[in-house]
Design a protein around this motif. Structure first.
Motif, short mmCIF file in Angstrom:
data_model
loop_
_atom_site.label_atom_id
_atom_site.label_comp_id
_atom_site.label_asym_id
_atom_site.label_seq_id
_atom_site.Cartn_x
_atom_site.Cartn_y
_atom_site.Cartn_z
N MET A 81 -2.57 -71.94 -27.05
CA MET A 81 -3.95 -72.34 -26.91
C MET A 81 -4.83 -71.29 -27.58
SD MET A 81 -5.85 -72.84 -23.36
CE MET A 81 -7.37 -73.62 -23.24
N PHE A 82 -5.72 -71.73 -28.43
CA PHE A 82 -6.59 -70.82 -29.14
C PHE A 82 -7.90 -70.68 -28.39
CE2 PHE A 82 -3.77 -72.50 -32.42
CZ PHE A 82 -3.29 -71.31 -32.93
N TRP A 83 -8.29 -69.43 -28.22
CA TRP A 83 -9.54 -69.15 -27.53
C TRP A 83 -10.67 -69.08 -28.55
CZ3 TRP A 83 -10.12 -67.79 -22.22
CH2 TRP A 83 -8.94 -67.86 -21.50
N SER A 84 -11.76 -69.66 -28.24
CA SER A 84 -12.91 -69.53 -29.13
C SER A 84 -13.61 -68.21 -28.83
CB SER A 84 -13.88 -70.70 -28.93
OG SER A 84 -14.48 -70.60 -27.66
N ARG A 85 -14.48 -67.83 -29.70
CA ARG A 85 -15.20 -66.56 -29.50
C ARG A 85 -16.06 -66.60 -28.24
NH1 ARG A 85 -15.51 -63.29 -34.43
NH2 ARG A 85 -14.45 -64.42 -36.06
N ALA A 105 -16.96 -64.82 -22.76
CA ALA A 105 -17.39 -65.23 -21.44
C ALA A 105 -16.38 -64.88 -20.35
CB ALA A 105 -17.65 -66.74 -21.43
N ARG A 106 -15.14 -64.65 -20.69
CA ARG A 106 -14.15 -64.38 -19.65
C ARG A 106 -14.41 -63.03 -18.99
NH1 ARG A 106 -8.56 -62.26 -22.11
NH2 ARG A 106 -9.48 -60.89 -23.65
N ARG A 107 -13.95 -62.92 -17.77
CA ARG A 107 -14.18 -61.71 -16.98
C ARG A 107 -13.31 -60.57 -17.51
NH1 ARG A 107 -16.29 -59.05 -13.11
NH2 ARG A 107 -15.16 -58.15 -11.37
N ARG A 108 -13.93 -59.40 -17.55
CA ARG A 108 -13.18 -58.21 -17.99
C ARG A 108 -12.16 -57.82 -16.93
NH1 ARG A 108 -17.66 -54.69 -18.63
NH2 ARG A 108 -16.66 -53.50 -17.01
N GLU A 109 -10.97 -57.47 -17.38
CA GLU A 109 -9.95 -57.06 -16.43
C GLU A 109 -10.20 -55.64 -15.94
OE1 GLU A 109 -7.02 -57.61 -19.25
OE2 GLU A 109 -7.06 -59.78 -19.09
N ASP A 110 -10.80 -54.84 -16.79
CA ASP A 110 -11.08 -53.45 -16.43
C ASP A 110 -12.50 -53.37 -15.89
OD1 ASP A 110 -10.92 -50.77 -16.13
OD2 ASP A 110 -10.75 -50.30 -18.26
N SER A 111 -12.64 -52.96 -14.65
CA SER A 111 -13.97 -52.95 -14.02
C SER A 111 -14.64 -51.58 -14.12
CB SER A 111 -13.84 -53.35 -12.55
OG SER A 111 -13.01 -52.44 -11.88
N GLN A 131 -15.46 -68.33 -25.50
CA GLN A 131 -14.59 -68.22 -24.34
C GLN A 131 -14.08 -66.79 -24.17
OE1 GLN A 131 -11.74 -71.21 -25.29
NE2 GLN A 131 -12.66 -72.72 -23.87
N LEU A 132 -13.77 -66.13 -25.28
CA LEU A 132 -13.32 -64.73 -25.20
C LEU A 132 -14.43 -63.83 -24.66
CD1 LEU A 132 -11.25 -64.24 -28.46
CD2 LEU A 132 -10.42 -64.12 -26.12
#
Length: 89
Positions: A1-5, A10-16, A7-8
């Motif tokens: 699955m290709f992520w659009s820019r 908007a996704r939550r950062r894993e490192d807080s 979506q990339l």
């Protein structure tokens, strides 16, 4: 699955962690500290050796020449004084 820019972005950062903590990790801080300390020590060694070499050159070469010129001037002034010349103010 290709992520659009979008979506990339908007996704939550894993490192807080905050941005400065992500940039200045312990490894990078250690490297920066090592570079700064080595730069300071290198500058101190360079400036010390520069001062010592200049002092050695002065006492070995420049000082004797100036002393010889001073003695020559004193001899000329003494000879001129004996010959009767005087400086009038």
């Amino acid at each position: 699955m290709f992520w659009s820019r979008v979506q990339l972005a908007a996704r939550r950062r894993e490192d807080s962690r905050p941005l400065y903590r992500r940039i200045f990790t312990n490894r990078r801080l250690d490297i920066a500290h090592k570079v700064i300390v080595r730069s300071i020590l290198g500058f101190l060694v360079f400036s010390t050796s520069y001062c010592v070499i200049n002092a050695g050159i002065y006492y070995k070469f420049v000082r004797p020449i100036r002393q010889e010129e001073r003695e020559l001037l004193e001899r000329e002034l003494i000879e001129a004084d004996k010959a009767g010349f005087a400086f009038k103010k």
